[in-house]
Design an enzyme around this catalytic site. Sequence first.
Site, PDB file in Angstrom:
ATOM      1  N   GLY A   1      -6.572  12.807  -7.813  1.00  0.00           N
ATOM      2  CA  GLY A   1      -5.345  12.193  -7.331  1.00  0.00           C
ATOM      3  C   GLY A   1      -4.596  11.487  -8.438  1.00  0.00           C
ATOM      4  O   GLY A   1      -5.171  11.162  -9.497  1.00  0.00           O
ATOM      5  N   ALA A   2      -3.305  11.233  -8.199  1.00  0.00           N
ATOM      6  CA  ALA A   2      -2.476  10.617  -9.237  1.00  0.00           C
ATOM      7  C   ALA A   2      -1.466   9.645  -8.642  1.00  0.00           C
ATOM      8  O   ALA A   2      -0.356   9.500  -9.158  1.00  0.00           O
ATOM      9  CB  ALA A   2      -1.754  11.706 -10.043  1.00  0.00           C
ATOM     10  N   GLY A   3      -1.843   8.960  -7.570  1.00  0.00           N
ATOM     11  CA  GLY A   3      -0.961   7.978  -6.957  1.00  0.00           C
ATOM     12  C   GLY A   3      -1.098   6.601  -7.584  1.00  0.00           C
ATOM     13  O   GLY A   3      -1.663   6.443  -8.670  1.00  0.00           O
ATOM     14  N   GLY A   4      -0.583   5.582  -6.864  1.00  0.00           N
ATOM     15  CA  GLY A   4      -0.601   4.230  -7.404  1.00  0.00           C
ATOM     16  C   GLY A   4      -1.997   3.695  -7.652  1.00  0.00           C
ATOM     17  O   GLY A   4      -2.243   3.022  -8.662  1.00  0.00           O
ATOM     18  N   ASN A  54       0.395  -3.709  -6.217  1.00  0.00           N
ATOM     19  CA  ASN A  54      -0.158  -3.747  -4.862  1.00  0.00           C
ATOM     20  C   ASN A  54      -0.073  -5.135  -4.239  1.00  0.00           C
ATOM     21  O   ASN A  54      -0.548  -5.327  -3.116  1.00  0.00           O
ATOM     22  CB  ASN A  54      -1.615  -3.258  -4.856  1.00  0.00           C
ATOM     23  CG  ASN A  54      -2.592  -4.333  -5.286  1.00  0.00           C
ATOM     24  OD1 ASN A  54      -2.334  -5.084  -6.236  1.00  0.00           O
ATOM     25  ND2 ASN A  54      -3.714  -4.417  -4.597  1.00  0.00           N
ATOM     26  N   LYS A  59       3.624   1.503  -3.749  1.00  0.00           N
ATOM     27  CA  LYS A  59       3.088   0.783  -4.908  1.00  0.00           C
ATOM     28  C   LYS A  59       3.930   0.959  -6.163  1.00  0.00           C
ATOM     29  O   LYS A  59       3.947   0.075  -7.031  1.00  0.00           O
ATOM     30  CB  LYS A  59       1.651   1.212  -5.188  1.00  0.00           C
ATOM     31  CG  LYS A  59       0.664   0.780  -4.118  1.00  0.00           C
ATOM     32  CD  LYS A  59      -0.754   1.189  -4.488  1.00  0.00           C
ATOM     33  CE  LYS A  59      -1.748   0.753  -3.411  1.00  0.00           C
ATOM     34  NZ  LYS A  59      -3.128   1.126  -3.770  1.00  0.00           N
ATOM     35  N   THR A  63       0.840  -1.192   0.000  1.00  0.00           N
ATOM     36  CA  THR A  63       0.000   0.000   0.000  1.00  0.00           C
ATOM     37  C   THR A  63       0.874   1.241   0.000  1.00  0.00           C
ATOM     38  O   THR A  63       2.111   1.147  -0.066  1.00  0.00           O
ATOM     39  CB  THR A  63      -0.970  -0.020   1.193  1.00  0.00           C
ATOM     40  OG1 THR A  63      -1.928   1.031   1.037  1.00  0.00           O
ATOM     41  CG2 THR A  63      -0.249   0.123   2.516  1.00  0.00           C
ATOM     42  N   THR A  91       0.061  18.097  -7.870  1.00  0.00           N
ATOM     43  CA  THR A  91       1.311  18.099  -8.635  1.00  0.00           C
ATOM     44  C   THR A  91       0.952  17.750 -10.076  1.00  0.00           C
ATOM     45  O   THR A  91       0.719  16.591 -10.415  1.00  0.00           O
ATOM     46  CB  THR A  91       2.315  17.078  -8.066  1.00  0.00           C
ATOM     47  OG1 THR A  91       2.520  17.350  -6.674  1.00  0.00           O
ATOM     48  CG2 THR A  91       3.638  17.147  -8.803  1.00  0.00           C
ATOM     49  N   ILE A  92       0.895  18.740 -10.917  1.00  0.00           N
ATOM     50  CA  ILE A  92       0.369  18.581 -12.267  1.00  0.00           C
ATOM     51  C   ILE A  92       1.183  17.593 -13.094  1.00  0.00           C
ATOM     52  O   ILE A  92       0.652  16.883 -13.952  1.00  0.00           O
ATOM     53  CB  ILE A  92       0.290  19.957 -12.982  1.00  0.00           C
ATOM     54  CG1 ILE A  92      -0.535  19.846 -14.266  1.00  0.00           C
ATOM     55  CG2 ILE A  92       1.668  20.508 -13.233  1.00  0.00           C
ATOM     56  CD1 ILE A  92      -1.996  19.610 -14.033  1.00  0.00           C
TER      57      ILE A  92
END
Length: 515
Positions: free
Chosen positions: A361-364, A320, A299, A295, A386-387
């Site tokens: 959002g732009a995470g895993g 994951n 990831k 998690t 964060t673009i």
Amino acid sequence: MNPPLVCMTLTGKTLEENRQLVNKYYKTLDLVELRVDYLTEDDQLFARRFPSMIHLPCILTIRRDIDGGLFNGSEFSRTCLFSRALAFADQDKAKNFAYVDFEDDFHIPSLQDAAMAFGVKIIRSLHNMEEPIYNIRERCDEMRKTGYEIPKIAFRPKKLSDVANLFREGEQMTDYEHILCAMGPEGLPSRILASHTNSFLTYVTPEELISNTQEIGHIDPVTLTSLYNFRSINKNTRLFGITGWPLYKVSGPEIHNSGFKKAGINAVYMPIRSQLVSEALTFAEQVGIEGLSITNPHKESVMYYLNEQSPEVVQIGACNTAIYRNKKWIGYNTNAYGFRRALEEFLGPVRIKRKKVAIIGAGGTAKAIAFVLKQMGARVCIFNRTISHAKQIAERYGFEYCSLEPDCAPILDEYSNLIVQTTSVGTSKEIKQGSQQTEPNDPISFYNFRGNEILFDILYRPAITPVMKRASLAGCRVSNGYKMLEYQAYAQFKLFTGQDFEEGSEDLSLSGLTR
């Protein structure tokens, strides 16, 4: 060696309060530890009575503040309290303390002689509240000055590799009884897997007093014996876990451990907290952990350490689930499967092909969701503070992207047929801190819901996040992420064990909310 015992540490203010707690948790315990340093001054003087008030063996402990306790008086005063508690031994040994805990630098010959004469076993303890302790076997040998003490070593690890060292040394210690534990959240595996360090016992705290010992890593006896099935753990138990940081609270243990129990599999799944995924993988290899749920924030970084990657991991760019097989780490991604199944169940007959969808959002996890939405034919815009991170995902699938700020509210409105919230903003941890927050716990607080949007928030604790509540009040259909969690965990369970998860065996108390 014998299976480790469960010892409940009693930190109530009175003897009567502690007696009631022993009665409540009696069936889960083997012995208890009376922490005299937590008692009122009046009750401290009558600690001698406590063993006759209960029906379990009892450890007498008066812990100094420098060792993590509350006693801050003189050593003379503490010696007098020990003397009062050990004096006037009863012929019925069950009415005496069965053990007494003396620190390694506390040597009072008269007390030691009295303990020996009365048949009270001495636990010789060494604590370090700031640093890890190394050369554990050597230190334990030194503490057994008379050859009959039970040495105890407890320390606060600075990183997971310190816990790994405790396992490495403890698994070789089979000559005499000893107690080993690593404190704090990182040390939890040492408590659950006490059998793997050959520890004489593991400590727990009643739920009512958990705040007194939570910082040093205690859990309650019901969680240990029921959720982690502690009594059944042995050297043949298959080990699995979840790693991340800070890993405050996760629901994987409830799902997986209930699944193991239902399927009759001798296995346990536990949290393994680590700032570095490399340390988590090394720890897993050493202890014998066969598979890990990965998690945040690991990831993406875990991919560097994988020997093989499934097609989904390659395409999504995030992993994951990691399986250790034939001394190789193999990476999978079950987030995509979990999200698609949960989303289709939530939407029912509604189809999102060609519909405009926003990913927050732009995470895993957002990467896995973008992968699914591309397969489903949605037109997507990714919003992130964060673009550059949003741009990276968007360009992979030909999506739009935008900064997550009030100026982008009109664009979010354009892509609001379905809004998928993937950030951690709104979790119970943030809400609990409340006054310490400088920003709202709603990631799109600037957006005004009209009532015809559909909102899917991947968070599940709390069951209704602030953004879900706001959207629901406006008339929107909303869902939390518990079903996604369940379905991705079912896929992990199959990867871990080779067996299908028997749905319905887990606790569904946080199941997805729909409206």
